[in-house]
Design a protein around this motif. Structure first.
Motif, short mmCIF file in Angstrom:
data_model
loop_
_atom_site.label_atom_id
_atom_site.label_comp_id
_atom_site.label_asym_id
_atom_site.label_seq_id
_atom_site.Cartn_x
_atom_site.Cartn_y
_atom_site.Cartn_z
N ASP A 69 0.83 -1.20 0.00
CA ASP A 69 0.00 0.00 0.00
C ASP A 69 0.88 1.26 0.00
N ASP A 70 1.92 1.26 0.81
CA ASP A 70 2.85 2.41 0.85
C ASP A 70 3.52 2.62 -0.50
N ALA A 71 3.80 1.51 -1.22
CA ALA A 71 4.53 1.59 -2.49
C ALA A 71 3.58 1.77 -3.68
N ASN A 72 2.28 1.94 -3.38
CA ASN A 72 1.26 2.10 -4.42
C ASN A 72 1.14 0.86 -5.32
N LEU A 73 1.39 -0.29 -4.70
CA LEU A 73 1.18 -1.59 -5.37
C LEU A 73 -0.12 -2.16 -4.81
N ASP A 74 -0.93 -2.75 -5.67
CA ASP A 74 -2.20 -3.32 -5.24
C ASP A 74 -1.96 -4.36 -4.13
N PRO A 75 -2.46 -4.14 -2.90
CA PRO A 75 -2.23 -5.09 -1.81
C PRO A 75 -2.77 -6.49 -2.11
N ASP A 76 -3.86 -6.57 -2.87
CA ASP A 76 -4.39 -7.89 -3.24
C ASP A 76 -3.38 -8.64 -4.11
N PHE A 77 -2.73 -7.91 -5.01
CA PHE A 77 -1.73 -8.56 -5.85
C PHE A 77 -0.53 -9.00 -4.99
N ALA A 78 -0.12 -8.16 -4.06
CA ALA A 78 1.02 -8.50 -3.19
C ALA A 78 0.71 -9.77 -2.40
N GLU A 79 -0.53 -9.88 -1.93
CA GLU A 79 -0.92 -11.08 -1.18
C GLU A 79 -0.92 -12.31 -2.08
N LYS A 80 -1.44 -12.16 -3.29
CA LYS A 80 -1.47 -13.26 -4.26
C LYS A 80 -0.04 -13.69 -4.58
N ARG B 16 14.27 -15.88 9.03
CA ARG B 16 13.00 -15.18 8.79
C ARG B 16 13.20 -13.67 8.68
N ARG B 17 14.16 -13.16 9.43
CA ARG B 17 14.44 -11.72 9.29
C ARG B 17 14.99 -11.42 7.90
N SER B 18 15.85 -12.31 7.41
CA SER B 18 16.36 -12.13 6.04
C SER B 18 15.21 -12.23 5.03
N ILE B 19 14.35 -13.21 5.21
CA ILE B 19 13.21 -13.39 4.29
C ILE B 19 12.31 -12.14 4.31
N ASP B 20 12.08 -11.59 5.51
CA ASP B 20 11.23 -10.39 5.59
C ASP B 20 11.88 -9.21 4.86
N ASN B 21 13.19 -9.05 5.01
CA ASN B 21 13.88 -7.97 4.27
C ASN B 21 13.77 -8.19 2.77
N ILE B 22 13.98 -9.43 2.36
CA ILE B 22 13.91 -9.76 0.93
C ILE B 22 12.50 -9.49 0.39
N ASP B 23 11.48 -9.85 1.17
CA ASP B 23 10.11 -9.62 0.72
C ASP B 23 9.80 -8.13 0.57
N ALA B 24 10.33 -7.32 1.48
CA ALA B 24 10.13 -5.87 1.36
C ALA B 24 10.78 -5.37 0.07
N ALA B 25 11.99 -5.90 -0.23
CA ALA B 25 12.66 -5.52 -1.48
C ALA B 25 11.83 -5.96 -2.68
N LEU B 26 11.31 -7.17 -2.63
CA LEU B 26 10.49 -7.67 -3.75
C LEU B 26 9.27 -6.79 -4.00
N VAL B 27 8.59 -6.40 -2.91
CA VAL B 27 7.40 -5.55 -3.05
C VAL B 27 7.76 -4.23 -3.74
N HIS B 28 8.87 -3.64 -3.32
CA HIS B 28 9.23 -2.35 -3.91
C HIS B 28 9.70 -2.48 -5.35
N ILE B 29 10.40 -3.56 -5.66
CA ILE B 29 10.82 -3.77 -7.05
C ILE B 29 9.61 -4.08 -7.93
N LEU B 30 8.68 -4.86 -7.40
CA LEU B 30 7.45 -5.14 -8.16
C LEU B 30 6.66 -3.85 -8.39
N ALA B 31 6.62 -2.98 -7.38
CA ALA B 31 5.90 -1.71 -7.54
C ALA B 31 6.50 -0.91 -8.69
#
Lengths: 110, 110
Positions: A69-80, B16-31
């Motif tokens: 949501d912060d990154a303006n990415l659809d949260p539903d897509f992120a969950e999927k 799990r902390r590494s995985i959480d960091n990686i997931d945050a990176a993935l969300v921002h790159i996907l955005a």
């Protein structure tokens, strides 16, 4: 993403070069994620922990939805997206647990 | 990924902390990827280009499989992952083309 005063074909080319760079980054970050989950899979198999952890997954989903949501990415897509990866991870954790060769296998785990 | 001389629970926490960091990176790159494909969608809608481009997709798949192989990521998974994203992108390109509001919408395109 750099698009200014160019023809449509040029703009498309520019955007596709950015997309290709981003995809290369995604592949490498995913490879590192699977290195981590592979290690998680081995740990879980060694200690007889269940491959799936619904409590952890719920926390991950809620966090990723906020980040999306912060990154303006659809949260539903992120969950999927997270579910798509977790399904793959669980499949590999189960394979590790079943094969009892905890340390082999190309990638795996949550 | 830093795991050495720790209890299983500690190791799991570290991973799990590494995985959480990686997931945050993935969300921002996907955005960022969807920002690019959103722009592609607008371009395509504006110029009446088809939302899907099988030739381009084939090149993307072959390249990603090679990159995945180099990174020790299962190339089949990399291909499945790209298809997962492209399906979402096409869905959004079609929405842009159909709604004729090429410039709106949260994210989209190939």
């Amino acid at each position: 993403m750099a698009v200014n005063g160019k023809s449509a074909v040029e703009q498309l080319g520019e955007l596709r070069r950015s997309i290709d760079n981003i995809d290369a980054a995604l592949v490498h970050i995913l490879a590192e994620r699977f290195r981590c989950t592979q290690a998680v899979g081995v740990l879980k198999a060694t200690h007889g922990l269940p491959p799936s952890d619904p409590g952890r997954e719920q926390v991950q989903i809620e966090r990723l939805r906020r980040l999306a949501d912060d990154a303006n990415l659809d949260p539903d897509f992120a969950e999927k997206f997270l579910n798509f990866i977790i399904q793959e991870v669980i499949r590999h954790h189960e394979a590790i647990a079943a094969s009892d060769v905890a340390g082999e296998g190309r990638h795996s785990a949550s």
